[in-house]
Design a protein around this motif. Structure first.
Motif, PDB file in Angstrom:
ATOM      1  N   LEU A 173       0.704  -1.289   0.169  1.00  0.00           N
ATOM      2  CA  LEU A 173       0.072   0.122  -0.031  1.00  0.00           C
ATOM      3  C   LEU A 173       0.742   1.545  -0.050  1.00  0.00           C
ATOM      4  O   LEU A 173       0.468   2.376  -0.491  1.00  0.00           O
ATOM      5  CB  LEU A 173      -1.074   0.135   1.249  1.00  0.00           C
ATOM      6  N   ASP A 174       1.956   1.264   0.681  1.00  0.00           N
ATOM      7  CA  ASP A 174       3.081   2.309   0.509  1.00  0.00           C
ATOM      8  C   ASP A 174       3.322   2.676  -0.967  1.00  0.00           C
ATOM      9  O   ASP A 174       3.391   4.007  -1.300  1.00  0.00           O
ATOM     10  CB  ASP A 174       4.286   1.980   1.483  1.00  0.00           C
ATOM     11  N   LYS A 175       3.521   1.646  -1.527  1.00  0.00           N
ATOM     12  CA  LYS A 175       3.876   1.510  -3.067  1.00  0.00           C
ATOM     13  C   LYS A 175       2.941   2.320  -3.702  1.00  0.00           C
ATOM     14  O   LYS A 175       3.172   3.192  -4.546  1.00  0.00           O
ATOM     15  CB  LYS A 175       4.397   0.317  -3.441  1.00  0.00           C
ATOM     16  N   ILE A 176       1.635   1.821  -3.485  1.00  0.00           N
ATOM     17  CA  ILE A 176       0.543   2.469  -4.239  1.00  0.00           C
ATOM     18  C   ILE A 176       0.610   4.065  -3.938  1.00  0.00           C
ATOM     19  O   ILE A 176       0.216   4.629  -4.882  1.00  0.00           O
ATOM     20  CB  ILE A 176      -0.629   1.777  -3.980  1.00  0.00           C
ATOM     21  N   MET A 177       0.800   4.227  -2.802  1.00  0.00           N
ATOM     22  CA  MET A 177       0.611   5.855  -2.187  1.00  0.00           C
ATOM     23  C   MET A 177       1.590   6.602  -3.164  1.00  0.00           C
ATOM     24  O   MET A 177       1.096   7.660  -3.443  1.00  0.00           O
ATOM     25  CB  MET A 177       0.844   5.645  -0.846  1.00  0.00           C
ATOM     26  N   LYS A 178       2.707   5.981  -3.065  1.00  0.00           N
ATOM     27  CA  LYS A 178       3.787   6.690  -4.050  1.00  0.00           C
ATOM     28  C   LYS A 178       3.685   6.701  -5.504  1.00  0.00           C
ATOM     29  O   LYS A 178       3.825   7.707  -6.036  1.00  0.00           O
ATOM     30  CB  LYS A 178       5.263   6.395  -3.567  1.00  0.00           C
ATOM     31  N   GLU A 179       3.281   5.772  -5.894  1.00  0.00           N
ATOM     32  CA  GLU A 179       3.140   5.750  -7.230  1.00  0.00           C
ATOM     33  C   GLU A 179       2.038   6.453  -8.133  1.00  0.00           C
ATOM     34  O   GLU A 179       2.225   7.172  -9.167  1.00  0.00           O
ATOM     35  CB  GLU A 179       3.031   4.008  -7.698  1.00  0.00           C
ATOM     36  N   TYR A 180       0.857   6.475  -7.254  1.00  0.00           N
ATOM     37  CA  TYR A 180      -0.383   7.127  -7.805  1.00  0.00           C
ATOM     38  C   TYR A 180      -0.428   8.931  -7.069  1.00  0.00           C
ATOM     39  O   TYR A 180      -1.205   9.355  -7.204  1.00  0.00           O
ATOM     40  CB  TYR A 180      -1.439   6.568  -7.474  1.00  0.00           C
ATOM     41  N   VAL A 197     -14.528  -0.778  -6.287  1.00  0.00           N
ATOM     42  CA  VAL A 197     -13.704  -2.116  -6.441  1.00  0.00           C
ATOM     43  C   VAL A 197     -14.604  -2.819  -7.830  1.00  0.00           C
ATOM     44  O   VAL A 197     -15.494  -3.283  -7.661  1.00  0.00           O
ATOM     45  CB  VAL A 197     -13.482  -3.220  -5.506  1.00  0.00           C
ATOM     46  N   MET A 198     -13.874  -2.858  -8.895  1.00  0.00           N
ATOM     47  CA  MET A 198     -14.540  -3.168 -10.172  1.00  0.00           C
ATOM     48  C   MET A 198     -13.800  -4.365 -10.813  1.00  0.00           C
ATOM     49  O   MET A 198     -12.448  -4.340 -10.853  1.00  0.00           O
ATOM     50  CB  MET A 198     -14.902  -2.304 -11.116  1.00  0.00           C
ATOM     51  N   VAL A 221     -10.498   3.801  -8.085  1.00  0.00           N
ATOM     52  CA  VAL A 221     -11.142   2.663  -8.627  1.00  0.00           C
ATOM     53  C   VAL A 221     -10.080   1.585  -8.569  1.00  0.00           C
ATOM     54  O   VAL A 221      -9.254   1.641  -9.568  1.00  0.00           O
ATOM     55  CB  VAL A 221     -11.578   3.176 -10.160  1.00  0.00           C
ATOM     56  N   PHE A 222     -10.333   0.414  -7.785  1.00  0.00           N
ATOM     57  CA  PHE A 222      -9.436  -0.584  -7.845  1.00  0.00           C
ATOM     58  C   PHE A 222      -9.911  -1.734  -8.779  1.00  0.00           C
ATOM     59  O   PHE A 222     -11.043  -2.233  -8.573  1.00  0.00           O
ATOM     60  CB  PHE A 222      -9.541  -1.140  -6.587  1.00  0.00           C
ATOM     61  N   ILE A 223      -9.063  -1.967  -9.752  1.00  0.00           N
ATOM     62  CA  ILE A 223      -9.480  -3.123 -10.826  1.00  0.00           C
ATOM     63  C   ILE A 223      -9.263  -4.367 -10.088  1.00  0.00           C
ATOM     64  O   ILE A 223      -7.837  -4.429  -9.770  1.00  0.00           O
ATOM     65  CB  ILE A 223      -8.957  -2.609 -12.111  1.00  0.00           C
ATOM     66  N   VAL A 224      -9.942  -5.238 -10.144  1.00  0.00           N
ATOM     67  CA  VAL A 224      -9.638  -6.604  -9.510  1.00  0.00           C
ATOM     68  C   VAL A 224      -8.372  -6.938 -10.542  1.00  0.00           C
ATOM     69  O   VAL A 224      -8.502  -7.265 -11.691  1.00  0.00           O
ATOM     70  CB  VAL A 224     -10.731  -7.811  -9.734  1.00  0.00           C
ATOM     71  N   GLU A 225      -7.424  -7.511  -9.907  1.00  0.00           N
ATOM     72  CA  GLU A 225      -6.148  -7.918 -10.506  1.00  0.00           C
ATOM     73  C   GLU A 225      -5.916  -9.457 -10.687  1.00  0.00           C
ATOM     74  O   GLU A 225      -5.307  -9.905 -11.703  1.00  0.00           O
ATOM     75  CB  GLU A 225      -4.886  -7.626  -9.604  1.00  0.00           C
ATOM     76  N   GLU A 226      -6.812 -10.107 -10.088  1.00  0.00           N
ATOM     77  CA  GLU A 226      -6.646 -11.561 -10.406  1.00  0.00           C
ATOM     78  C   GLU A 226      -7.166 -11.971 -11.765  1.00  0.00           C
ATOM     79  O   GLU A 226      -8.161 -11.527 -12.295  1.00  0.00           O
ATOM     80  CB  GLU A 226      -7.908 -12.359  -9.504  1.00  0.00           C
ATOM     81  N   ASN A 227      -6.347 -12.696 -12.390  1.00  0.00           N
ATOM     82  CA  ASN A 227      -6.580 -13.064 -13.928  1.00  0.00           C
ATOM     83  C   ASN A 227      -7.490 -14.210 -14.088  1.00  0.00           C
ATOM     84  O   ASN A 227      -6.908 -15.058 -14.551  1.00  0.00           O
ATOM     85  CB  ASN A 227      -5.246 -13.139 -14.487  1.00  0.00           C
ATOM     86  N   LYS A 256      -4.590  -0.769 -10.072  1.00  0.00           N
ATOM     87  CA  LYS A 256      -4.666  -2.354  -9.847  1.00  0.00           C
ATOM     88  C   LYS A 256      -4.862  -2.734  -8.480  1.00  0.00           C
ATOM     89  O   LYS A 256      -4.147  -2.241  -7.555  1.00  0.00           O
ATOM     90  CB  LYS A 256      -3.356  -2.992 -10.624  1.00  0.00           C
ATOM     91  N   GLY A 257      -5.735  -3.506  -8.280  1.00  0.00           N
ATOM     92  CA  GLY A 257      -6.223  -3.994  -6.807  1.00  0.00           C
ATOM     93  C   GLY A 257      -5.488  -4.860  -6.002  1.00  0.00           C
ATOM     94  O   GLY A 257      -5.664  -4.544  -4.772  1.00  0.00           O
TER      95      GLY A 257
END
Length: 347
Positions: A132-139, A151-152, A177-183, A210-211
């Motif tokens: 989550l720290d990485k997401i915080m920084k990346e976005y 969550v979609m 908007v978190f996109i479900v990452e499971e493929n 990406k979720g």
């Protein structure tokens, strides 16, 4: 002291699978259909312990009482981790019963969350907080803004999804908007993510993310992908909702979670109900929005896929934004369309 050897099970051999299933029945467990690797320990040719994995999720763990204290858990995990390392993966989850948390904690696994029936632990080169720290920084997310979240899956991105995102954007300072990452969808995660990102470019306060494996994944919510209601569905939904509230909402200052009303899918309906029960406890309001309709029917990705399968081009084009239409007309999109048409179902 037993001489304990770990054996790989041939999952393509029905007799071997039945033997593992029979052993697991003693512990009120089953061998999940999605497992891709299973190991056992035998004593006098009889299974006394087993554990399996599905991708990087370890589960279906059971050890006979007469092997307690023999270091069996460590042997099983070492065998599964060796397999993961061979696959180039250096992070794993354990999905297990709450009574086993102490065992795995003693082997270096960290508890993410547990409920009455299930617990989720992890170990590896990162953890939920560092992710989550990485997401915080990346976005480029600050800690000040009050946010809403969705969550979609977007399998594929429809006008219904866009309507829900636009509504959230008009009512909040910033929307994630978190996109479900499971493929496990007919539309791969990269395509689903890119479609939503392009489709929301006009919404300057919306960020598409990406979720991660911590949102509606095989680790937190396997029933979402099995699409059936079973005895422990509430345990799965509670686990997923609690992780969202405890970690995501807290980290990203999320005050609202938007969901669409669900007239079709029993699993999603149960999930929405659980969100309403759990998230207010984390100071998150759940906003349920009536689905956007077309010709008196709710717009849904499953409806779009069914129309694609039936080659009803005019009808499904009325349910999707231009960005999705353009994608379906691309070479990659045409391949997916053919896969949908040739599949046994549209799920």
């Amino acid at each position: 002291m037993y001489e304990l050897n770990v054996e790989k099970v041939n999952l393509n051999r029905e007799r071997d699978v039945k033997e593992v299933k029979k052993f697991l029945e003693k512990f009120e467990l089953d061998l999940d259909k999605d497992v891709d690797y299973t190991v056992v320990i035998r004593v006098d040719d009889e299974i006394k312990a087993t554990c399996s994995k599905s991708k990087s999720v370890f589960k279906c763990f059971a050890v006979d009482d007469d092997l307690r204290g023999e270091g069996v858990s460590a042997k099983l995990l070492n065998a599964l981790n060796d397999k993961l390392f061979d696959e180039g993966k250096y992070h794993s989850f354990i999905f297990t019963k709450p009574k086993n948390v102490e065992i795995f904690s003693g082997l270096g696994y960290k508890l993410i969350e547990k409920g009455e029936k299930v617990a989720l632990l992890e170990n590896g080169i990162y953890n939920i907080n560092s992710k989550l720290d990485k997401i915080m920084k990346e976005y480029n997310l600050d800690e000040i803004k009050n946010r809403a979240a969705l969550v979609m899956n977007c399998n594929p991105f429809t006008l219904g999804h866009l309507y829900l995102i636009e509504k959230a954007a008009s009512e909040n300072e910033e929307v994630l908007v978190f996109i479900v990452e499971e493929n496990k969808s007919l539309f791969p995660v990269e395509d689903r993510y890119n479609l939503v990102k392009k489709g929301c470019e006009h919404l300057k306060n919306v960020k598409v993310i990406k979720g991660t494996e911590y949102i509606i994944s095989s680790a937190t919510f396997p029933s979402y992908f099995l699409r059936k209601k079973d005895d422990i569905l509430s345990a799965y939904t509670t686990l997923d909702a609690t992780i969202f509230g405890k970690y995501f909402a807290k980290k990203f200052n999320i005050k609202k979670r938007y969901v669409g009303s669900e007239p079709y899918c029993e699993v999603t309906n149960a999930y929405n109900k659980t969100l309403k029960d759990i998230l207010p406890g984390f100071d998150v309001e759940v906003v349920e929005v009536e689905r956007k309709t077309e010709k008196d029917s709710a717009i849904s990705a499953s409806r779009v896929r069914e129309l694609i399968k039936n080659d009803s081009i005019t009808e499904f084009n009325e349910l999707i934004p231009k960005v999705t239409i353009d994608f379906l007309n691309s070479e990659k999109g045409k391949e997916i369309v053919e896969n949908i048409k040739n599949s046994n179902s549209a799920h």
